[in-house]
Design an enzyme around this catalytic site. Structure first.
Site, short mmCIF file in Angstrom:
data_model
loop_
_atom_site.label_atom_id
_atom_site.label_comp_id
_atom_site.label_asym_id
_atom_site.label_seq_id
_atom_site.Cartn_x
_atom_site.Cartn_y
_atom_site.Cartn_z
N GLU A 91 15.05 47.86 -53.32
CA GLU A 91 16.08 47.83 -52.72
C GLU A 91 17.50 47.30 -53.62
OE1 GLU A 91 14.61 48.53 -48.29
OE2 GLU A 91 14.77 46.43 -49.09
N CYS A 104 23.40 42.98 -55.20
CA CYS A 104 22.15 42.21 -55.29
C CYS A 104 20.89 42.81 -55.96
CB CYS A 104 21.57 41.65 -53.77
SG CYS A 104 20.29 40.77 -53.75
N CYS A 111 6.65 41.44 -55.33
CA CYS A 111 6.65 40.02 -56.08
C CYS A 111 5.29 39.16 -55.78
CB CYS A 111 7.90 38.97 -55.35
SG CYS A 111 7.85 37.49 -56.34
N CYS A 115 5.70 33.53 -51.73
CA CYS A 115 6.41 32.41 -50.87
C CYS A 115 6.08 33.18 -49.49
CB CYS A 115 7.92 32.30 -51.10
SG CYS A 115 8.17 32.04 -52.95
N CYS A 118 8.96 34.81 -47.32
CA CYS A 118 9.48 36.00 -47.84
C CYS A 118 8.84 37.57 -47.70
CB CYS A 118 9.69 35.82 -49.34
SG CYS A 118 10.51 37.01 -50.29
N GLY A 164 11.82 40.50 -56.30
CA GLY A 164 10.96 40.07 -57.38
C GLY A 164 11.49 38.82 -57.99
N SER A 196 18.48 34.06 -59.95
CA SER A 196 17.73 33.30 -58.74
C SER A 196 16.41 33.28 -59.10
CB SER A 196 18.23 33.66 -57.34
OG SER A 196 17.44 33.00 -56.49
N LEU A 219 14.91 26.24 -53.85
CA LEU A 219 14.33 24.90 -53.65
C LEU A 219 13.29 24.71 -52.40
CD1 LEU A 219 14.50 22.22 -55.42
CD2 LEU A 219 16.15 21.34 -53.80
N HIS A 220 14.19 25.06 -51.26
CA HIS A 220 13.45 25.19 -50.32
C HIS A 220 12.77 24.03 -49.64
CE1 HIS A 220 14.96 29.28 -50.51
NE2 HIS A 220 13.90 29.70 -51.04
N ASN A 295 15.95 34.60 -42.05
CA ASN A 295 15.91 36.09 -41.81
C ASN A 295 14.64 36.49 -41.35
OD1 ASN A 295 18.83 36.76 -42.08
ND2 ASN A 295 18.21 36.37 -44.27
N CYS A 338 18.79 38.14 -47.04
CA CYS A 338 18.03 37.62 -48.03
C CYS A 338 16.54 37.86 -47.57
CB CYS A 338 18.27 36.38 -48.22
SG CYS A 338 19.80 36.01 -48.72
N1 SAH Z 1 12.62 35.69 -56.64
C1 SAH Z 1 13.75 35.03 -56.42
C2 SAH Z 1 14.84 35.93 -56.32
C3 SAH Z 1 14.75 36.73 -54.81
S1 SAH Z 1 14.84 36.10 -53.27
C4 SAH Z 1 13.76 33.63 -55.94
O1 SAH Z 1 12.98 33.52 -54.99
O2 SAH Z 1 14.78 32.94 -56.01
C5 SAH Z 1 16.33 35.62 -53.06
C6 SAH Z 1 16.62 34.49 -51.95
O3 SAH Z 1 16.17 34.78 -50.77
C7 SAH Z 1 15.72 33.17 -52.43
O4 SAH Z 1 16.34 31.99 -52.36
C8 SAH Z 1 14.48 33.28 -51.58
O5 SAH Z 1 13.60 32.24 -51.41
C9 SAH Z 1 15.37 33.71 -50.37
N2 SAH Z 1 14.32 34.48 -49.07
C10 SAH Z 1 13.14 34.84 -49.26
N3 SAH Z 1 12.98 35.35 -48.16
C11 SAH Z 1 13.96 35.02 -46.96
C12 SAH Z 1 13.86 34.90 -45.87
N4 SAH Z 1 13.06 35.61 -44.91
N5 SAH Z 1 15.13 34.47 -45.30
C13 SAH Z 1 15.93 33.83 -45.88
N6 SAH Z 1 15.86 33.55 -47.10
C14 SAH Z 1 15.02 34.07 -47.86
FE1 SF4 Z 2 9.03 36.39 -54.75
FE2 SF4 Z 2 11.71 35.13 -54.49
FE3 SF4 Z 2 10.15 36.22 -52.45
FE4 SF4 Z 2 9.11 34.09 -53.49
S1 SF4 Z 2 11.08 34.15 -52.52
S2 SF4 Z 2 8.01 35.91 -52.85
S3 SF4 Z 2 9.77 34.10 -55.68
S4 SF4 Z 2 10.76 37.36 -54.29
#
Ligand code: SAH
Ligand code: SF4
Length: 361
Positions: A91, A104, A111, A115, A118, A164, A196, A219-220, A295, A338
């Site tokens: 996407e 984006c 991936c 995480c 995600c 990814g 990112s 960072l999270h 989200n 995101c």
């Molecule tokens: N893999 C990379 C880039 C893709 S994700 C990374 O992790 O940085 C882009 C952003 O969306 C990242 O900060 C990720 O942590 C965040 N993200 C992932 N799942 C999410 C969700 N369900 N709600 C809000 N942000 C999320």
């Molecule tokens: Fe992969 Fe980024 Fe999602 Fe973590 S937040 S699973 S690194 S896409």
């Protein structure tokens, strides 16, 4: 077999045509046609000599992933699903704003980093995208968005925040970034291109020298205890090492700050003491924070923090002079926000994580 011009870099192309007896500057001319004029038909590239055009059509082609769907949200956000073969799809999201258009871009099919919050991570991992599949997303978005009202291409900014982990597909991502930055192609400024990452420390160190662009770190969490849990790659590259790599990156970065992304998960990482802990954690690193309201997606097991909690969290960071924004959720009605990019991932074998565990990356 014909070579896809989108899958090689300019140096490689130049040396290939030189070997065949053509002037190397022809490669640059072709790049202009391909990326600036968005032409793929060699016969329309009028300043190329006939014999060179013939050489091109005998040896090269320009091919793109096909569009599986193309949806536009009520807020103007647009999302494409691109077919990348063997039933896999990725996407790409375009976010139009008054003074800029941000694309984006995805870097992998799925991936492997898992995480917990995600949707892409939950999908598992199939494979890396190649250079052509990464740069095609930009080429096609520019082509498909109506830009008749503007002199410029509609995409002015790129964020590698789609599906990814870009730094787990380092070589292909960097070669695609170089096309985005090259004046003969897109000529985007390094400040307007953001990678990112969830924190692959050795790759951050490498990116600093190979292709410094704006850097966002997912960072999270304010400490290793929480981060180990929600961003598992933290067990390999804990916060101390990650922050040291950020400081080092800033020595050669186009911007003088790092953006820290911080997803707001109710009851997990959103307490006011977490905000205070963050202030201490980043006290020596010039940075901005971008709080991302979580989200939701089916069976995530998480909830987004309450708005009042997000605002209180923001206030603590701001009170300590850390510029902190709250990300606007765009494209809600088409699942384009995101962490909601799920694409279509088959054969989720998590090859990257195996390679990382085996110490090959
Ligand atoms: N893999 C990379 C880039 C893709 S994700 C990374 O992790 O940085 C882009 C952003 O969306 C990242 O900060 C990720 O942590 C965040 N993200 C992932 N799942 C999410 C969700 N369900 N709600 C809000 N942000 C999320
Ligand atoms: Fe992969 Fe980024 Fe999602 Fe973590 S937040 S699973 S690194 S896409």
């Amino acid at each position: 077999m014909l070579i896809n011009l989108l899958d090689i870099d300019l140096d490689t192309f130049q040396s290939q045509i030189a070997k065949a007896g053509h002037q190397p500057y022809r490669a640059k001319q072709l790049w202009r046609w391909l990326f600036k004029e968005e032409l793929t038909d060699f016969d329309l590239m009028t300043d190329l000599a006939k014999d060179f055009r013939l050489f091109l059509s005998n040896n090269y082609e320009v091919t793109f992933p096909s569009v599986k769907f193309d949806h536009t949200s009520t807020d103007g956000t647009r999302k494409w699903l691109f077919d990348v073969g063997t039933s896999n799809a990725i996407e790409t999201v375009f976010i139009p704003e008054k003074s800029r258009g941000t694309l984006c871009i995805s870097s992998q099919v799925g991936c492997a980093l898992e995480c917990t919050f995600c949707s892409t991570g939950r999908q598992g991992f199939n494979r890396n995208l190649n250079q052509a599949e990464i740069i095609s997303q930009l080429w096609m978005a520019n082509k498909m968005i109506d830009s008749t009202s503007s002199q410029h291409k509609p995409v002015t900014n790129v964020v590698m925040m789609g599906m990814g982990e870009p730094l787990a597909n380092y070589d292909n991502v960097v070669s695609a970034l170089k096309i985005m930055l090259d004046d003969k192609a897109y000529g985007l400024s390094r400040r307007r291109v953001t990678v990112s990452t969830s924190g692959l420390v050795p790759a951050i160190e490498k990116l600093k020298n190979d292709c410094p662009v704006s850097l966002a770190i997912s960072l999270h969490a304010p400490n290793d205890f929480i981060r180990d849990e929600i961003v598992p790659i933290n067990k390999k590259y804990p916060l101390k090492a990650l922050l040291a790599s950020c400081d080092s990156y800033l020595e050669n970065a186009p911007r003088d700050f790092i953006t820290f992304e911080y997803v707001m998960l109710k009851g997990v990482n959103d307490q006011l003491e977490h905000a205070l802990e963050l202030v201490k954690l980043v006290k020596n690193t010039p940075c901005k924070f971008n709080l991302i309201p979580f989200n939701p997606f089916p069976k995530s097991g998480y909830e987004c923090s309450d708005r009042s909690q997000i605002l209180a969290f923001q206030k603590i960071l701001m009170d300590h002079e850390i510029i902190t924004t709250i990300r606007k959720t765009r494209g809600d009605d088409i699942d384009a926000a995101c962490g909601q990019l799920a694409g279509d991932v088959k054969d989720k074998t998590k090859r990257t994580i195996r390679l990382i565990q085996e110490g090959k990356r």
